[in-house]
Design an enzyme around this catalytic site. Sequence first.
Site, PDB file in Angstrom:
ATOM      1  N   ASP A  13       5.825   3.051  -2.022  1.00  0.00           N
ATOM      2  CA  ASP A  13       5.969   4.443  -2.434  1.00  0.00           C
ATOM      3  C   ASP A  13       7.445   4.817  -2.336  1.00  0.00           C
ATOM      4  O   ASP A  13       8.120   4.425  -1.387  1.00  0.00           O
ATOM      5  CB  ASP A  13       5.143   5.364  -1.539  1.00  0.00           C
ATOM      6  CG  ASP A  13       3.653   5.227  -1.776  1.00  0.00           C
ATOM      7  OD1 ASP A  13       3.253   4.835  -2.882  1.00  0.00           O
ATOM      8  OD2 ASP A  13       2.879   5.526  -0.852  1.00  0.00           O
TER       9      ASP A  13
ATOM     10  N   ASP B  86       0.171   6.216  -8.260  1.00  0.00           N
ATOM     11  CA  ASP B  86      -0.526   7.330  -7.606  1.00  0.00           C
ATOM     12  C   ASP B  86      -0.702   8.507  -8.562  1.00  0.00           C
ATOM     13  O   ASP B  86      -1.760   9.144  -8.599  1.00  0.00           O
ATOM     14  CB  ASP B  86       0.235   7.793  -6.364  1.00  0.00           C
ATOM     15  CG  ASP B  86       0.334   6.724  -5.293  1.00  0.00           C
ATOM     16  OD1 ASP B  86      -0.491   5.798  -5.281  1.00  0.00           O
ATOM     17  OD2 ASP B  86       1.256   6.819  -4.467  1.00  0.00           O
TER      18      ASP B  86
END
Length: 163
Positions: free
Chosen positions: A115, A134
Site C-alpha cells: 500500500d 483497493d
Amino acid sequence: MRLTLWTAFWVFLADQATKYLVVHALNLMERQAIDVVPPLLNFRMAWNRGVNFGLFGEADMRWVLVAVAVTVSALVLTWVWRGDGGKWMHVSAGLLVGGAIGNVVDRILYGAVADFLNMSCCGIENPYAFNVADIAVFFGALGLVVFPGDGKDGAKRPKRRKT
C-alpha cells in the site's frame, strides 16, 4: 464476459504497474515517504499483512487471504458468466476481480500487500495507505450492489403512457 475479463486485466496491470513504479522505481521501500501534493496526495510505504486497515495483521493469514480472494473472484466470475447483467455489472465484476488478483500477487510475492497512496485533507491526517487494487475492489463491490445483474442497467426503459 469478455468485458469483465478485459476490465480485470487492465485493472490488474494498472495496479501492478503503479506498485512497481512507486515501490521499486521511486524506491519507496527505502525512502518510506514521498510528498507528491501534500497533504492531498502522498506516497507512504505500508505493508498490509492483514485485511482492511491492517486488521489482524499480526496473525499469519497470508494463505487464508489468498484463498479467500481467489474463491471470491471465482464466485463473482461464475455469477457474471451465468447471469444476464448489463455492461456496468460486467465492468464492476472486472474491477473487483482485477483488484483482488492484484493484491493476491502481492501476498504471494511479498507476503503482504504493498500500500502506498495516502490522502489527507482539511486538517484531518489520514494514517492509512491504500493502492489501486483497493480502489478497484471498493468500486467493483459497490457497482455489483448498484448494478446487480438484471440486464437493465444500460437499457432504455419504455415511456409510460398517460392515462
